[in-house]
Design a protein around this motif. Structure first.
Motif, PDB file in Angstrom:
ATOM      1  N   HIS A  58     -20.871  26.066  39.136  1.00 13.27           N
ATOM      2  CA  HIS A  58     -22.037  26.026  38.165  1.00 13.27           C
ATOM      3  C   HIS A  58     -23.350  26.419  38.706  1.00 13.27           C
ATOM      4  O   HIS A  58     -24.174  27.161  37.782  1.00 13.27           O
ATOM      5  CB  HIS A  58     -22.496  24.373  37.976  1.00 13.27           C
ATOM      6  N   GLN A  61     -23.210  30.061  37.919  1.00 14.01           N
ATOM      7  CA  GLN A  61     -23.369  30.525  36.412  1.00 14.01           C
ATOM      8  C   GLN A  61     -24.689  30.078  35.848  1.00 14.01           C
ATOM      9  O   GLN A  61     -25.264  31.042  35.040  1.00 14.01           O
ATOM     10  CB  GLN A  61     -22.370  29.324  35.554  1.00 14.01           C
ATOM     11  N   ASP A  62     -25.239  29.309  36.327  1.00 13.86           N
ATOM     12  CA  ASP A  62     -26.633  29.051  35.804  1.00 13.86           C
ATOM     13  C   ASP A  62     -27.689  29.864  36.435  1.00 13.86           C
ATOM     14  O   ASP A  62     -28.718  30.338  35.719  1.00 13.86           O
ATOM     15  CB  ASP A  62     -27.179  27.410  36.294  1.00 13.86           C
ATOM     16  N   THR A  63     -27.506  30.597  37.521  1.00 14.27           N
ATOM     17  CA  THR A  63     -28.390  31.613  38.275  1.00 14.27           C
ATOM     18  C   THR A  63     -28.191  32.900  37.572  1.00 14.27           C
ATOM     19  O   THR A  63     -29.113  33.445  37.235  1.00 14.27           O
ATOM     20  CB  THR A  63     -28.061  31.496  39.701  1.00 14.27           C
ATOM     21  N   HIS A  95     -16.865  26.549  30.103  1.00 10.87           N
ATOM     22  CA  HIS A  95     -18.289  26.785  30.165  1.00 10.87           C
ATOM     23  C   HIS A  95     -18.594  27.677  31.076  1.00 10.87           C
ATOM     24  O   HIS A  95     -19.776  28.125  31.715  1.00 10.87           O
ATOM     25  CB  HIS A  95     -18.875  25.533  30.421  1.00 10.87           C
ATOM     26  N   HIS A 160     -28.507  25.650  27.043  1.00 10.30           N
ATOM     27  CA  HIS A 160     -28.131  24.069  27.883  1.00 10.30           C
ATOM     28  C   HIS A 160     -28.553  22.847  26.894  1.00 10.30           C
ATOM     29  O   HIS A 160     -28.698  21.698  27.377  1.00 10.30           O
ATOM     30  CB  HIS A 160     -28.505  23.883  29.253  1.00 10.30           C
ATOM     31  N   HIS A 181     -33.220  24.784  26.902  1.00  6.65           N
ATOM     32  CA  HIS A 181     -33.151  23.807  28.162  1.00  6.65           C
ATOM     33  C   HIS A 181     -33.326  22.506  27.678  1.00  6.65           C
ATOM     34  O   HIS A 181     -34.152  22.167  26.814  1.00  6.65           O
ATOM     35  CB  HIS A 181     -34.304  24.207  29.220  1.00  6.65           C
ATOM     36  N   ASP A 297     -20.333  18.167  30.561  1.00  4.94           N
ATOM     37  CA  ASP A 297     -21.230  19.173  30.794  1.00  4.94           C
ATOM     38  C   ASP A 297     -21.845  19.192  29.246  1.00  4.94           C
ATOM     39  O   ASP A 297     -22.947  19.896  29.322  1.00  4.94           O
ATOM     40  CB  ASP A 297     -20.708  20.507  31.065  1.00  4.94           C
ATOM     41  N   PRO A 300     -26.156  17.739  29.029  1.00  2.55           N
ATOM     42  CA  PRO A 300     -27.063  18.196  29.829  1.00  2.55           C
ATOM     43  C   PRO A 300     -28.392  17.102  29.887  1.00  2.55           C
ATOM     44  O   PRO A 300     -28.840  17.077  31.130  1.00  2.55           O
ATOM     45  CB  PRO A 300     -27.443  19.387  29.517  1.00  2.55           C
TER      46      PRO A 300
END
Length: 566
Positions: A58, A61-63, A95, A160, A181, A297, A300
């Motif tokens: 995660h 993936q998020d970065t 995801h 997200h 977000h 997930d 969020p």
């Protein structure tokens, strides 16, 4: 034999000997120093334990917006795992986006459009058809399973962030504004919860003013059952786990992925500390050293909330350590043993039973597993007494039930109602009746796997063990109401496509059976004999409930809605 004779002999490769030379580098994908440095910087002081693999994926993936092959190789090296272990987990969950060297990374923004049943009824098809052209190449539009917003259908996730009651225009505006977000929902704070007496019960337990036996006896007397779907008596489960040898663990199933289900989200978003107190009492009762909350997930905003509130527990959690684990888009992880596998950082493949998780669960230890709503009621039952809980009910049933209601009703949403209420009473008294211009035709009493019942059974009490004679079950209390405007063949096909997508692929009856069923059901006329045979094999031979119950909607249509078969 001499000592030198027993020593291992070195293999010497002489020129022309026919033996291959040892490779200059280890086999497999080489680790790029730059990628390794990036992974190390991202992980920082975090532990490199195997169980944290999904958490670390995660982070990547998020970065970076995806999982680059170079980072996966570096992560495998850093965690001392075989590269195949990292790849099999990264490619299992919906995801995660794995990108090889010769592939183009996904666009900066992804819009996921729920196409599960209620969203499909409310216009998800229009969103999927029109959004790609409206949003352009810089935005990826993909279909996705239920996001727990069926009462606000149709639902999308922009990055997200959940975007509910979506229209083409509203999604385009949200993307243009960069609304990708999640935000904290309004909820009862720790201070407000304590002002109403919150955590006093837990303090009584920890200080010895309440005994474990008193708590177990009260839960057993209340007849509180597991409200995630199985309906196992809660007090008895706690007692079983406590009887197992220590050390023991606890896992909370907050992965309500059944289409039509959103009641756990409702309670988490509004009164999270009532759930947390019930959870901590459960950990105290079974002497669990650690508690793992497995949160889907697709929520969020709830993750933000829990990440903020769990550290505030302080002395309230002095008897156990609380861990929050993030799912990655896999309905199968709502199955309790698949959830345990995922918490351990693996693919969410259901385990064979026995042994049951109460005996051999998380990390091989006896594990208490409860869902969010079950734990939410613990405080009320212990403070107000079992008689208070049992005083609610209709038609000879006892207790309270939380229904997630969506579909063709005027006022969908979470409805707290007496156990044993009928569908007709639920719709008329709690939902304002049917939506304008719609007449009741059928309903799903327990989400996608609970089958479809006709309007003629709308006066049957809704509770555990009462619907099985009709080829259905209540499950997670996810009620989807259908009308005379809905074609039941199309409804069943939508549900089977969901199961086809979400099958973990471990067992052939489910993996191949759901795919075959979708093909058969897509034909103008169903081969009913073949579908019946397929349903029998899947229900008898599948490892877990997904495959065992997947054909319930098909059986229901053939049994109750002959007019829709043509």
């Amino acid at each position: 034999m001499t000592e030198t004779d027993t020593a291992p002999r070195k293999r010497v490769n002489h020129p022309g000997s026919g033996r291959r030379r040892a490779p200059a580098q280890p086999k497999g994908r080489p680790v790029e120093p730059e990628a390794l440095a990036e992974v190390r910087a991202l992980l920082g002081s975090r532990e490199r334990r195997r169980a944290l693999l999904i958490e670390h994926l995660h982070l990547l993936q998020d970065t970076y917006g995806c999982l680059h092959a170079r980072h996966l190789a570096a992560l495998a090296a850093e965690m001392r795992l075989a590269l195949v272990e990292v790849y099999e987990v990264a490619t299992f969950y919906a995801h995660f986006d794995v990108v090889m060297e010769d592939e183009t990374p996904p666009p900066p923004v992804t819009v996921r459009v729920c196409d599960s049943l209620t969203c499909a009824l409310m216009g998800a098809g229009k969103l999927l058809a029109e959004l790609p052209a409206k949003l352009g190449r810089e935005v990826r539009v993909v279909r996705a399973p239920c996001m727990g917003g069926c009462h606000n259908a149709p639902v999308t996730a922009i990055g997200h962030a959940l975007h509910e009651r979506a229209t083409v225009e509203s999604v385009v505006r949200a993307v243009e504004k960069g609304e990708t977000h999640p935000h904290l929902p309004p909820f009862k704070s720790l201070e407000a919860y304590q002002a109403e007496g919150g955590y006093r019960l837990l303090d009584d337990c920890l200080s010895g003013r309440r005994s474990v036996e008193d708590v177990l006896a009260a839960l057993e007397d209340s007849s509180l059952r597991g409200l995630g779907g199985a309906g196992f008596p809660t007090g008895r489960k706690w007692r079983f786990v406590r009887a197992e040898p220590a050390p023991r663990l606890m896992a909370v199933n907050a992965d309500e992925g059944e289409p039509g289900t959103f009641k756990d989200r409702y309670y988490l978003e509004r009164d999270p500390h009532r759930f947390l107190e019930g959870m901590l009492i459960g950990a105290w009762a079974v002497e669990a050293t650690d508690v793992y909350i497995y949160l889907r997930d697709e929520y969020p905003q709830v993750r933000l909330l829990l990440e903020q509130e769990i550290p505030k527990l302080g002395a309230f959690a002095r008897h156990t350590e609380v861990h929050l684990r993030r799912g990655a888009g896999a309905y199968i992880c709502g199955e309790e043993s698949a959830m345990l596998e995922s918490i351990e950082g693996k693919r969410g493949l259901p385990r064979h039973k026995p042994p049951f998780p109460s005996q051999v669960g998380l990390f091989g230890r006896p594990t208490l597993i409860n869902n969010v709503e079950t734990l939410y009621w613990v405080r009320d039952i212990l403070e107000k007494g079992p008689a208070w809980y049992k005083s609610h009910g209709r038609n000879g049933r006892q207790g309270l039930r939380t229904f997630s209601v969506s579909g063709r009703v005027k006022n969908p949403g979470v409805k707290l109602a007496p156990a044993g209420i009928t569908l007709r009473e639920l719709v008329d008294e709690f939902c304002g009746g049917m939506a304008e211009g719609h007449r009741l035709k059928g309903f799903l009493p327990g989400g996608a796997s609970g089958g479809i019942l006709p309007a003629s059974l709308a006066d049957e009490p809704l509770d555990f063990g009462l619907l099985e004679k009709h080829g259905s079950f209540l499950g997670s209390h996810a009620v989807v109401v259908l009308s005379d405007k809905d074609d039941m063949k199309s409804v069943a096909l939508n549900l089977l496509k969901f199961f086809e997508d979400e099958s973990c692929g471990q067992c052939t009856p489910c993996r191949a059976g759901t795919e075959k069923a979708v093909k058969l059901m897509s034909a103008p006329r169903w081969d009913e004999s073949l579908l019946q045979d397929l349903a029998r094999v899947m229900s008898d031979a599948s490892i877990c409930g997904l495959g065992q119950a997947a054909m319930n909607p098909v059986r229901s249509v053939m049994r109750y809605f002959r007019e829709d078969l043509g």
